[in-house]
Design an enzyme around this catalytic site. Structure first.
Site, mmCIF file in Angstrom:
data_model
loop_
_atom_site.group_PDB
_atom_site.id
_atom_site.type_symbol
_atom_site.label_atom_id
_atom_site.label_comp_id
_atom_site.label_asym_id
_atom_site.label_seq_id
_atom_site.Cartn_x
_atom_site.Cartn_y
_atom_site.Cartn_z
ATOM 1 N N ASP A 176 46.592 48.132 23.740
ATOM 2 C CA ASP A 176 47.670 47.287 23.212
ATOM 3 C C ASP A 176 47.692 47.368 21.680
ATOM 4 O OD1 ASP A 176 48.171 46.306 25.903
ATOM 5 O OD2 ASP A 176 46.241 45.332 25.674
ATOM 6 N N HIS A 204 45.066 41.075 28.383
ATOM 7 C CA HIS A 204 45.781 42.349 28.559
ATOM 8 C C HIS A 204 46.859 42.118 29.622
ATOM 9 C CE1 HIS A 204 46.887 46.452 29.143
ATOM 10 N NE2 HIS A 204 46.529 46.397 30.408
HETATM 11 P P1 NAX Z 1 43.809 55.436 39.765
HETATM 12 O O1 NAX Z 1 44.299 54.757 40.992
HETATM 13 O O2 NAX Z 1 44.332 56.783 39.398
HETATM 14 O O3 NAX Z 1 42.226 55.583 39.835
HETATM 15 C C1 NAX Z 1 41.392 54.536 40.187
HETATM 16 C C2 NAX Z 1 40.175 55.150 40.847
HETATM 17 O O4 NAX Z 1 39.263 54.097 41.087
HETATM 18 C C3 NAX Z 1 40.481 55.821 42.182
HETATM 19 O O5 NAX Z 1 39.972 57.146 42.178
HETATM 20 C C4 NAX Z 1 39.763 54.929 43.196
HETATM 21 O O6 NAX Z 1 39.256 55.663 44.306
HETATM 22 C C5 NAX Z 1 38.663 54.338 42.341
HETATM 23 N N1 NAX Z 1 38.133 53.063 42.820
HETATM 24 C C6 NAX Z 1 38.779 52.066 43.471
HETATM 25 N N2 NAX Z 1 37.915 51.082 43.756
HETATM 26 C C7 NAX Z 1 36.727 51.447 43.254
HETATM 27 C C8 NAX Z 1 35.430 50.853 43.250
HETATM 28 N N3 NAX Z 1 35.206 49.676 43.849
HETATM 29 N N4 NAX Z 1 34.427 51.515 42.654
HETATM 30 C C9 NAX Z 1 34.626 52.719 42.080
HETATM 31 N N5 NAX Z 1 35.807 53.349 42.073
HETATM 32 C C10 NAX Z 1 36.843 52.711 42.651
HETATM 33 O O7 NAX Z 1 44.022 54.403 38.572
HETATM 34 P P2 NAX Z 1 43.963 54.676 36.991
HETATM 35 O O8 NAX Z 1 45.310 55.085 36.529
HETATM 36 O O9 NAX Z 1 42.807 55.536 36.671
HETATM 37 O O10 NAX Z 1 43.731 53.176 36.458
HETATM 38 C C11 NAX Z 1 42.513 52.513 36.686
HETATM 39 C C12 NAX Z 1 42.611 51.050 36.305
HETATM 40 O O11 NAX Z 1 42.928 50.920 34.920
HETATM 41 C C13 NAX Z 1 43.702 50.273 37.059
HETATM 42 O O12 NAX Z 1 43.175 49.023 37.452
HETATM 43 C C14 NAX Z 1 44.757 50.058 35.999
HETATM 44 O O13 NAX Z 1 45.551 48.934 36.255
HETATM 45 C C15 NAX Z 1 43.904 49.895 34.767
HETATM 46 N N6 NAX Z 1 44.557 50.052 33.465
HETATM 47 C C16 NAX Z 1 44.126 49.260 32.451
HETATM 48 C C17 NAX Z 1 44.655 49.361 31.183
HETATM 49 C C18 NAX Z 1 44.165 48.502 30.066
HETATM 50 O O14 NAX Z 1 44.729 48.594 28.971
HETATM 51 N N7 NAX Z 1 43.182 47.642 30.240
HETATM 52 C C19 NAX Z 1 45.773 50.317 30.896
HETATM 53 C C20 NAX Z 1 45.859 51.430 31.878
HETATM 54 C C21 NAX Z 1 45.634 51.007 33.310
HETATM 55 O O15 NAX Z 1 46.812 50.389 33.794
#
Ligand code: NAX
Length: 344
Positions: A176, A204
């Site tokens: 952000d 966030h």
């Molecule tokens: P993806 O869905 O591409 O990847 C997430 C990965 O996490 C998947 O490979 C899944 O198998 C794995 N996963 C799910 N549960 C798990 C667990 N219990 N232990 C280990 N791995 C697990 O998502 P991606 O685009 O990489 O985003 C990841 C996270 O970042 C999401 O929650 C998203 O909302 C968050 N974000 C946070 C941001 C921030 O500024 N704080 C911005 C970007 C993003 O939106």
């Protein structure tokens, strides 16, 4: 591939000619952010160009095959600083002796979910991961939570890891902040490198407040460079809703910019912010009247591996109303996950 840590793991060496390798854990390592993040860590952008790393990558069982492919590509990149790669679906292995942890993996929000559904779906993940951090990570570990809702997920992990000081848990609002810098750069024609000290208050989420009052643009106060109407209007709205705009345009959520922000956050925490103010969501110690324990984004400076909240900044009525709004939302989230904060 099964969840056995030995499978797909390359030879791990702790010793180097120079610095000892540090252990860096990344959860959700086969996801979109992971795919961008791992290459930046491996190239030395985060912990330093002379700091070897052992990557300890966590996925859930359905993600293990994708993780195997990511690990193949990491090996194929032949990074000199990578002294080992471990892939596992066991958080006790992934976090073992970890010096730094990126909590990225969580369930993404789908169309049918509102924020409270997301909190309910992801909260339990951070109970288990908090307990594992408590059990096996280095006592000095630094934890950044990226997976959403990241402030409350960090709160849950922190509550479940009583051995680790709260000051070592954080959530990411650096994306952000970087979005705010990007908007100011675009609007003024001044490069991002000359824009300093704009930072984020709060959550966030779209209630966040990108505070421009202390920011400078090529040495001039941002409040002199930009119109107040823009700063409180289009600027604020663009930063607060940028995540959604990227999804609409790209058809996928921010990944490369999120990974880059995670690197910036951890790099500054690890190596220092050189006197600059940076945004970090930290468990409040009552700063600026924010209730104790809430993971809230504050202006911080980092030095010698420690993040310190910049205290005593004047708060005007607009800033106060935004801080209050974010406190209210985060208090509601804390209440919703109350049962996950009590250690059993
Ligand atoms: P993806 O869905 O591409 O990847 C997430 C990965 O996490 C998947 O490979 C899944 O198998 C794995 N996963 C799910 N549960 C798990 C667990 N219990 N232990 C280990 N791995 C697990 O998502 P991606 O685009 O990489 O985003 C990841 C996270 O970042 C999401 O929650 C998203 O909302 C968050 N974000 C946070 C941001 C921030 O500024 N704080 C911005 C970007 C993003 O939106």
């Amino acid at each position: 591939m099964s969840g056995d840590s030995e499978e797909g793991a390359s030879k791990v060496t702790d010793e180097t000619d120079e610095k000892k390798a540090i252990r860096v854990a990344v959860t959700g390592a086969a996801g979109n952010i992971g795919y961008a993040l791992l290459w930046r860590i491996a190239s030395g952008d985060c912990f330093g160009k002379d700091q070897p790393v052992i990557l300890q990558l966590l996925e859930i069982p359905p993600g293990m095959q994708r993780l195997d492919g990511v690990m193949m590509e990491l090996r194929d990149s032949a990074f000199p600083l990578v002294h080992g790669i471990i892939g596992t679906d066991d958080s006790n292995i992934a976090f073992s002796d970890a010096d730094a942890i990126f909590l990225v993996g969580s369930r993404p929000r789908t169309k049918d979910m509102d924020r409270s559904d997301l909190v309910a779906a992801n909260g339990p993940i951070f109970v288990g991961q908090g307990k594992a951090i408590d059990a096996v990570a280095s006592a000095n570990v630094k934890v950044i939570t990226v997976g959403n809702p990241c402030n409350t997920n960090a709160l849950i992990a922190n509550a479940n890891a009583p051995r680790i000081p709260s000051s070592q848990f954080s959530a990411m609002t650096r994306l952000d902040q970087n979005r705010a810098v990007g908007q100011m750069a675009e609007h003024s024609g001044v490069p991002a490198s000359k824009i300093h000290d704009v930072f984020i208050w709060g959550n966030h989420a779209n209630t966040m407040y990108p505070d421009p009052r202390f920011a400078t643009v090529d040495g001039r106060l941002a409040t002199d460079v930009f119109e107040t109407d823009w700063l409180r209007g289009a600027f604020l709205d663009t930063v607060a809703t940028r995540g959604k705009a990227v999804i609409v345009s790209r058809g996928a959520s921010s990944a490369a910019s999120a990974a880059s922000a995670a690197v910036d956050h951890m790099r500054d925490w690890w190596q220092g912010s050189n006197g600059r103010i940076v945004s970090m969501a930290l468990p409040s110690e009552g700063w600026y009247g924010v209730p104790e324990g809430l993971v809230f984004s504050f202006p911080c400076r980092c030095e010698n591996g420690k993040a310190t909240v910049v205290e005593g900044l004047p708060i005007d009525s607009f800033a106060q109303s935004k801080i209050d709004e974010n406190v209210a939302v985060l208090m509601e989230e804390r209440e919703a996950v109350g049962g996950l904060l009590e250690i059993s």
